[in-house]
Design an enzyme around this catalytic site. Structure first.
Site, PDB file in Angstrom:
ATOM      1  N   ASP A 121      48.173 115.116  72.024  1.00  0.00           N
ATOM      2  CA  ASP A 121      47.443 113.893  71.662  1.00  0.00           C
ATOM      3  C   ASP A 121      46.176 113.824  72.521  1.00  0.00           C
ATOM      4  OD1 ASP A 121      46.529 111.266  71.414  1.00  0.00           O
ATOM      5  OD2 ASP A 121      48.551 110.431  71.263  1.00  0.00           O
ATOM      6  N   HIS A 122      45.031 113.892  71.871  1.00  0.00           N
ATOM      7  CA  HIS A 122      43.770 113.973  72.612  1.00  0.00           C
ATOM      8  C   HIS A 122      43.434 112.669  73.343  1.00  0.00           C
ATOM      9  CE1 HIS A 122      40.149 115.830  73.846  1.00  0.00           C
ATOM     10  NE2 HIS A 122      40.060 116.692  72.843  1.00  0.00           N
ATOM     11  N   ARG A 123      44.118 111.578  72.992  1.00  0.00           N
ATOM     12  CA  ARG A 123      43.870 110.324  73.717  1.00  0.00           C
ATOM     13  C   ARG A 123      44.385 110.421  75.144  1.00  0.00           C
ATOM     14  NH1 ARG A 123      46.873 106.421  69.620  1.00  0.00           N
ATOM     15  NH2 ARG A 123      48.313 108.169  69.833  1.00  0.00           N
TER      16      ARG A 123
END
Ligand code: CAO
Length: 429
Positions: A401-403
Site C-alpha cells: 500500500d503506497h500510502r
C-alpha cells in the site's frame, strides 16, 4: 376485418440510402401511431421513423443495416376494428446530429426534416448528445440527464438500455456515473449487461459462497488501496538443497516434511521485524504497528480462495509452521476452517510456486498493508563475475500500500528478504 397497410420511409429531405441502425419491431408486435419503428442514421444525423398506422405487425420487410430511401416499405401492419387505426401523413422524427456532425448543420438544413408529430419535444439540433427521439423521451420520462449517460451504441449513440442502466445505477448506488468523470466520486459506469446467449452456447453456474465473499473483499481492496507490486529474484539454491536434505533425513524417521512455504513464512517474519511498517494497518491518520506476527497464507480450495492464519509465527519453528500450514490447508480444502482460523493476519504470503508462473500482482489483504506473492523457482544462469552459474531462482512479487510504504522501502524489504532466503543463517541473527 383487418386491412394491411404498408408503412414506408417518409420524405427525409435530401437523405437517401440511409442505413437502419435500430429496428424496434418484430412480426406480432402491436404498434400505435407514432411508435418508433426504425432509426436511420446518415453521416450527419439520426432520425426515428414512427408508425403512421396502429395495428399488429404482420411483416418486417427490412433488417438492421439495410440502406433505405424515401418510399421503401418498412413494415406491413394489419389494422382492424378496435385496433385504433389512424393513418396520417408520414413524417420522420426529428434529426439528431451524429457526434461528429458540425453543430446544428444537418445536411439539407433543419427545414428538410419535418417537425415531429406526436413525439415528445424536439431535441435541439445543436445538441451534441447522440440519441434517438424515443430514447430522449424515455430519459425525459425518468428524469435522467442524457449528458451524464455513457453511450454504448454505434457511433457513440445512447441506447434505451444505457438509460435504464444509468437509472438503475443511480437507484442502487446513489451515485451518478458520468462519462466525463468529475473525480469527486468513483464515477463508475453501470456493469455491462450482455445477453451472452446471443453469441453462442452458454452454461450458467452460481458463484460459490467463498468466491462471493472473497470477491467483495478483493474488489474493495483493489479499488481502495493504491498498491504497487515490486519484483525481486531470490537465490534459493542452498535453501532448497538444505530443505531436500532435511526432508530425506526425516523421511527415514517418518518426521514432518519441510515446505518452502514454511521457510517463506519464517523469512517474512524476520523481514517484518526489520521493517515494521509492513506489519501495520492504517487507521485514519494513525498507523497501527503490530507487535505480533500472524501470517496469513492463501490456500486454493475447490470452492475458492481462503486465507488461514499462522498465529505467532515468530515464536514457532519451521517444522511447526510446515505442519500447521499443511493442516490448515487440508482443513481449508475440506471446508472445515473456523472463522478464528482466518482472522488476525498482519501480513500474507500467497504462494503459487507449486503450480508455476513467473511473477504476479497479488491484491493487498486489507487492512494489512502488504502481501508477498511467490511463483515457481527455476534454474537461471547467474553471472558470478567470471562465469555463469546455474542458480535456483525464486520470483518474488511484493504488493504494498503506497500510502504506507514507499517504493524505496518496498525494494529494501524485497532485497532483504532475498538475502534471507539466499542464506537462511541470517534469519537467526
Ligand atoms: N517453486 C518450485 N516448486 C515449488 C514452489 C516454488 N516456489 N512451491 C512449492 N513447490 C513445490 C513443492 O515443493 C511441492 O513439491 P514436492 O511435493 O516435490 O515437495 C509442490 O510444489 C506442491 O507444493 P504445494 O503448493 O502444493 O504446497 P506448498 O506447501 O508449497 O503450498 C499452499 C501450500 C496451501 C500454499 C498451496 O497448496 C496453495 O493453495 N497455493 C495456491 C495459493 C493461491 O491460490 N494464491 C493465489 C492468491 S491470488 O489469487
Amino acid at each position: 376485418m383487418s386491412t394491411l397497410i404498408d408503412i414506408k420511409v417518409p420524405d427525409i429531405g435530401d437523405f437517401s440510402d440511409v442505413p437502419i441502425i435500430d429496428l424496434y419491431v418484430r412480426p406480432g408486435d402491436t404498434v400505435a401511431v407514432d411508435d418508433p419503428l426504425v432509426t436511420l442514421e446518415s453521416d450527419k444525423a439520426t432520425m426515428d421513423v414512427p408508425a403512421t398506422a396502429a395495428g399488429v405487425v404482420k411483416e418486417v420487410l427490412v433488417k438492421l443495416g439495410d440502406r433505405v430511401s424515401e418510399g421503401r416499405t418498412l413494415i406491413r401492419v394489419a389494422t382492424g376494428d378496435g385496433a385504433g387505426a389512424a393513418i396520417r401523413t408520414p413524417a420522420p422524427a426529428p434529426a439528431v446530429p451524429a457526434p461528429d456532425a458540425p453543430a446544428a448543420k444537418p445536411v439539407g438544413g433543419a427545414s428538410a426534416l419535418p417537425a415531429p408529430v406526436g413525439l415528445p419535444p424536439t431535441p435541439q439540433l445543436g445538441d451534441s448528445i447522440h440519441a434517438s427521439p424515443s430514447v430522449r423521451a424515455y430519459a425525459r420520462e425518468l428524469g435522467a440527464d442524457l449528458a451524464k449517460i455513457a453511450p454504448s451504441g454505434p457511433a457513440g449513440r445512447i441506447l434505451k438500455e444505457d438509460v435504464t442502466a444509468y437509472v438503475k445505477g443511480v437507484l442502487t448506488t446513489g451515485a451518478t456515473p458520468s462519462a466525463s468523470g468529475s473525480g469527486g466520486s468513483l464515477d463508475l459506469l453501470p456493469w455491462p449487461k450482455v445477453d451472452f446467449a446471443r453469441f453462442g452456447p452458454i452454461e450458467v453456474r452460481p458463484v460459490s459462497r467463498i468466491k462471493r465473499i472473497s470477491g467483495l473483499n478483493l474488489a474493495r481492496n483493489w479499488v481502495m488501496v493504491p498498491a504497487v507490486t515490486y519484483h525481486e529474484d531470490a537465490d534459493i539454491t542452498d535453501l532448497e538443497a538444505f530443505r531436500i536434505q532435511i526432508n530425506k533425513e526425516n523421511e527415514k524417521g517418518g518426521g514432518a516434511k519441510l515446505t518452502l512455504l514454511a521457510f517463506l513464512v519464517k523469512a517474512s517474519v524476520k523481514a517484518l521485524q526489520k521493517f515494521p511498517e509492513f506489519n501495520s494497518s492504517l487507521d485514519g491518520d494513525n498507523l497501527v504497528l503490530k507487535k505480533y506476527f500472524h501470517i496469513g497464507f492463501a490456500a486454493d480450495t475447490p470452492n475458492g480462495l481462503v486465507v488461514p492464519v499462522v498465529k505467532d509465527a515468530d515464536k514457532k519453528g519451521i517444522f511447526d509452521i510446515a505442519t500447521e500450514t499443511g493442516e490448515l490447508a487440508r482443513q481449508a480444502r475440506e471446508g472445515k476452517l473456523k472463522p478464528a482460523d482466518m482472522q488476525g493476519a498482519s501480513f500474507t504470503v500467497s504462494s503459487l510456486g507449486g503450480i508455476g508462473g513467473t511473477y504476479f500482482s497479488p491484491i493487498v489483504n486489507a487492512p494489512e498493508v502488504a502481501i508477498l506473492g511467490v511463483n515457481k523457482s527455476t534454474t537461471k544462469p547467474v553471472w558470478d563475475g567470471k562465469t555463469f552459474q546455474p542458480r535456483l531462482t525464486l520470483p518474488l512479487s511484493l504488493t504494498a500500500d503506497h500510502r504506507v510504504i514507499d517504493g524505496a522501502l518496498a525494494t529494501r524489504f524485497n532485497v532483504y528478504l532475498a538475502q534471507l532466503l539466499a542464506d537462511f543463517r541470517r534469519v537467526t541473527l
